[in-house]
Design an enzyme around this catalytic site. Structure first.
Site, PDB file in Angstrom:
ATOM      1  N   ASP A   1       0.843  -0.650   0.266  1.00 22.91           N
ATOM      2  CA  ASP A   1       0.138   0.281   0.000  1.00 22.91           C
ATOM      3  C   ASP A   1       1.211   1.079  -0.259  1.00 22.91           C
ATOM      4  O   ASP A   1       2.110   0.919  -0.008  1.00 22.91           O
ATOM      5  CB  ASP A   1      -0.874  -0.475   1.214  1.00 22.91           C
ATOM      6  CG  ASP A   1      -2.309   0.995   0.705  1.00 22.91           C
ATOM      7  OD1 ASP A   1      -2.337   1.532  -0.228  1.00 22.91           O
ATOM      8  OD2 ASP A   1      -3.515   0.632   1.556  1.00 22.91           O
ATOM      9  N   TRP A   2       0.555   2.291  -0.700  1.00 24.97           N
ATOM     10  CA  TRP A   2       1.268   3.605  -0.638  1.00 24.97           C
ATOM     11  C   TRP A   2       1.658   3.735   0.731  1.00 24.97           C
ATOM     12  O   TRP A   2       1.280   4.872   1.012  1.00 24.97           O
ATOM     13  CB  TRP A   2       0.520   4.538  -1.628  1.00 24.97           C
ATOM     14  CG  TRP A   2       0.523   4.346  -2.929  1.00 24.97           C
ATOM     15  CD1 TRP A   2       1.010   5.452  -3.942  1.00 24.97           C
ATOM     16  CD2 TRP A   2       0.245   3.299  -3.512  1.00 24.97           C
ATOM     17  NE1 TRP A   2       0.551   4.652  -4.998  1.00 24.97           N
ATOM     18  CE2 TRP A   2       0.471   4.185  -5.393  1.00 24.97           C
ATOM     19  CE3 TRP A   2       0.299   2.148  -3.664  1.00 24.97           C
ATOM     20  CZ2 TRP A   2       0.605   2.959  -6.495  1.00 24.97           C
ATOM     21  CZ3 TRP A   2      -0.004   1.270  -4.493  1.00 24.97           C
ATOM     22  CH2 TRP A   2       0.346   1.671  -6.244  1.00 24.97           C
TER      23      TRP A   2
END
Length: 756
Positions: free
Chosen positions: A237-238
């Site tokens: 995930d970012w």
């Protein structure tokens, strides 16, 4: 699986890469793309959010919108809306739309679908997820994934795993027993891997048993890679990676983040230096690169070409390899599908899904459907009637080609023979956000979880609220037909934010209560991705309609249902409890988490620990077990017609496999669709087990008077539980009950069987 010859070519291509080139490939070189290796013809992987459509274009190194009004797309129903159809075929069509649009926009990965469990009705991202039930999630997610990937693009199932709250989403540690993990929180991911053959998976922000999910060898290594034999791509995930060594030694393949300092990512220069210094083996990097190349081959981004010994230098030059001649190189795969977006076929599919996603919760005195030929004056009240939702929700935001809101849909349905008056009814002030270029720039900061709905309780806001309410109540007393459209919006159903309670925002309860006093026949439409507390007025309301964010055609679908052109057939995918103190995570647990102990501080990079003490008793499993009354049960949904169920018939084949069928008849005067739900439980229910669990569903389309059979096959999987003592699934021989009904609480036929 790829042909063995391709695995050999992948190994050869990895051998051609320098360490620096490998490092370029395994981290973001843009906000939504990885690094390319032009020398060997290897392109970047281009990704995009999101769950309701392909997100608009951003600049490569900042969150400014880069599109030139050419990135408007089909606004698809949210996953919560797709699941409410209980229609696998429509789920597949929805996935196909998303995949074709992603490929049409030049994307290699669409960051969807989200398959996390709706553990509580407070999570801001529940509208992105399918259900509180792992079986329903799995059954709907698999066709969505298959639909996406039919367009030579990768679905990216997220967020792996136990990612069920937004409060301190980057820093909450989840503690959970193994049985609950296996029975509730992993089945949808396992189905995505084993049944849908998903090409990529996204790790979660939270910690799992003390280790961040994107660096977690137990999750990514032992379960995903080894146990499930997954050889696809794993993307962070970012901003989900925090430690270079931990990430390098875990199976995570690609690191992405929200910041533009790409060379400073954990798996960029810090990893490059660590490998050069001998702190981390280069083979760790090689495995990540192989996953990337394997993904590229699967979505037909590239083909790998071997150079024959007699080839001249022109072969290498044509691949962009001017320094030295490689043994293999990548070329563009010309057979890849081109995709499409904003087509009429996509809009038709979205409308079809929206129609079946709308749930009729209550319909006393058959207030619905309204007769359009008898409706000459109509009052529509509520901010949500005129609001657009496609541009909010966090990473679900898109630039929709168009969006038909409920007010527009109602007017389209009625045409010029009805005078439609609109009153806003309640005040929705602008959110008090920090002024930034884009919300995502601060999405990992603490302020992100402090957003949510701004009620407008200041003196000026109260003044506006009072004036709007008085106007709406006065008008409602003058009209025979009144429709209220309220609920939540993407200030409350929003990434990065959990609601504090189940109450309707913006003082809607007071407004609805007053409206019902002057017009008790008012029809209420609730639009939301999460349950809301309706106790203040539910007993006085005759008709209640529920809809999640149903996409660009949602308003049209609502208009068709309110006026009887379409018969509602949606059913709830989550329980609607009566109050906050009924939620099992609140009753048993310490949601949204407790402060860490000293021992935990020593060994983990977290701020809170959330223990899932309710175990497997999530959603209806809890309410059913403890016989707790709810507003509306899981699986509930009414129709304008009626359905009768006959007697269940069960045929045993081998003592653990059963064929089940039941006749269902449309006894009303209108054609309609009924979802027949099958549940299984022990006849003598053990204290540690739910009373019953969903193990099958079948949606039938029936003309008036028509009878069809709902058919199911139950295998041993329907009767198994995870045994922590042996660390294995077990089916215990004995007597089991099969329940078939219209909801978990509306059981129409029951029989018992014996597992040998």
């Amino acid at each position: 699986m790829l042909h063995k010859g391709y695995e050999r070519k992948i190994d050869q291509l990895v051998n051609e890469l320098t360490l620096e080139e490998k490092i370029k490939m395994i981290h973001g070189a843009g906000l939504f793309r990885t690094g390319a290796v032009e020398r060997l013809g290897i392109p970047p992987i281009v990704m995009s959010d999101g769950p309701t459509g392909v997100r608009f274009e951003f600049f490569n190194d900042n969150w400014g919108r880069a599109g030139h009004n050419d990135d408007g797309v089909t606004y698809c129903p949210s996953n919560s809306a797709i699941a409410a159809t209980w229609n696998r075929e429509l789920a597949g069509k929805s996935g196909t739309v998303l995949g074709e649009e992603a490929r049409g926009r030049g994307k290699d990965i669409i960051l969807a679908p989200g398959v996390n469990v709706m553990r509580t009705p407070l999570c801001g991202r529940n509208f992105e997820y399918f259900s509180e039930d792992p079986y329903l999630i799995s059954e709907m997610a698999v066709p969505v994934i298959e639909g996406i990937e039919s367009s030579d693009v990768g679905a990216c199932v997220k967020h792996f795993a136990v990612n069920n709250q937004e409060t301190e989403r980057n820093w909450v540690n989840v503690e959970i027993d193994e049985r609950t993990l296996r029975e509730i929180y992993l089945p949808a991911f396992e189905a995505a891997v084993k049944k849908a053959k998903v090409r990529s998976i996204m790790g979660a922000y939270n910690l799992f048993r003390g280790v961040h999910c994107c660096e977690n060898n137990e999750l990514l290594g032992e379960i995903l890679r080894k146990e499930w034999n997954y050889d696809g791509l794993i993307v962070s995930d970012w901003g989900g990676i925090h430690d270079t060594k931990a990430a390098a030694e875990s199976p995570i393949d690609v690191e992405m983040s929200i910041y533009a300092n790409f060379d400073e990512y954990c798996m960029a220069e810090p990893l490059l230096n660590a490998v050069r210094n001998g702190e981390i083996e280069e083979e760790r990097v090689d495995e990540k690169v192989k996953s990337i190349l394997r993904f590229m081959l699967r979505v037909k981004m590239i083909d790998i070409v071997e150079v024959e010994s007699g080839d001249n230098e022109q072969t290498a030059i044509s691949a962009g390899c001017t320094e030295q001649k490689p043994a293999v190189y990548a070329v563009r795969d010309r057979s890849r599908k081109k995709g499409s977006y904003d087509t009429s076929a996509h809009q038709d599919a979205v409308l079809e899904t929206a129609r079946e996603s709308i749930v009729l919760l209550k319909n006393e005195e058959q207030r619905l459907p309204l007769a359009p030929e008898k409706t000459h004056r109509l009052l529509v009240i509520g901010h949500n009637a005129a609001k657009l939702h496609s541009n909010g929700g966090g990473s679900a935001e898109i630039a929709a080609l168009y969006e038909i809101n409920p007010l527009l849909g109602i007017k389209m349905e009625l045409g010029g023979n009805c005078e439609v008056t609109y009153a806003e009814g309640y005040y929705v002030p602008d959110k008090n956000r920090q002024q930034v270029l884009n919300w995502q720039e601060v999405s990992l900061d603490e302020l992100a979880s402090e957003q949510g709905a701004y009620e407008g309780n200041d003196p000026e806001g109260q003044k506006i609220q009072k004036a709007l309410r008085e106007e709406a109540v006065a008008l409602a007393s003058e009209y025979d037909d009144v429709i209220f459209v309220g609920g939540l919006n993407h200030d409350t159903d929003e990434e990065g934010y959990d609601r504090p309670d189940l109450k309707l925002p913006y003082h809607q309860d007071e407004l609805i209560t007053e409206l019902l006093k002057v017009n008790p026949n008012m029809i209420i439409v609730m639009m939301a991705g999460n349950p809301v507390d309706m106790s203040a007025w539910i007993d006085d309301a005759k008709s209640i309609v529920w809809m999640s964010y149903a996409g660009m055609e949602g308003g049209r679908a609502l208009g068709e249902i309110l006026f009887g052109e379409v018969n509602p057939s949606g059913k709830l995918v989550m329980t609607m409890p009566k109050s906050l103190d009924q939620i099992p995570a609140m009753v048993f647990g310490d949601f949204p988490g407790r402060t860490l102990t000293e021992e935990e501080h020593e060994r983990m990079n977290a701020k809170l620990t959330e223990t899932y003490r309710e175990g497997v008793f999530v959603g209806y499993r809890y309410y059913d077990k403890y016989q707790i009354p709810v507003q509306f049960p899981f699986g509930h949904g009414l129709s304008y017609t009626a359905f009768s169920y006959g007697d269940m018939q069960v045929k045993e084949s081998d003592g653990q496999t059963f064929k089940v069928q039941i006749p269902v008849t449309n006894t009303g005067k209108l054609a309609g669709k009924e979802t027949v739900e099958l549940y299984v439980g022990e006849t003598e229910v053990s204290p540690e087990n739910p009373v019953k669990e969903l193990k099958g569903f079948c949606k039938l389309s029936l003309a008036p008077g028509e009878t069809k059979y709902a058919e199911f096959e139950l295998t041993a999987d329907a009767f198994r539980h995870f045994d922590e003592k042996t660390d294995a699934w077990k089916v215990i021989a004995g007597s089991y009950t099969i329940y078939i009904g219209s909801s978990v609480s509306d059981i129409r036929s029951v029989t018992t069987i014996t597992i040998k």
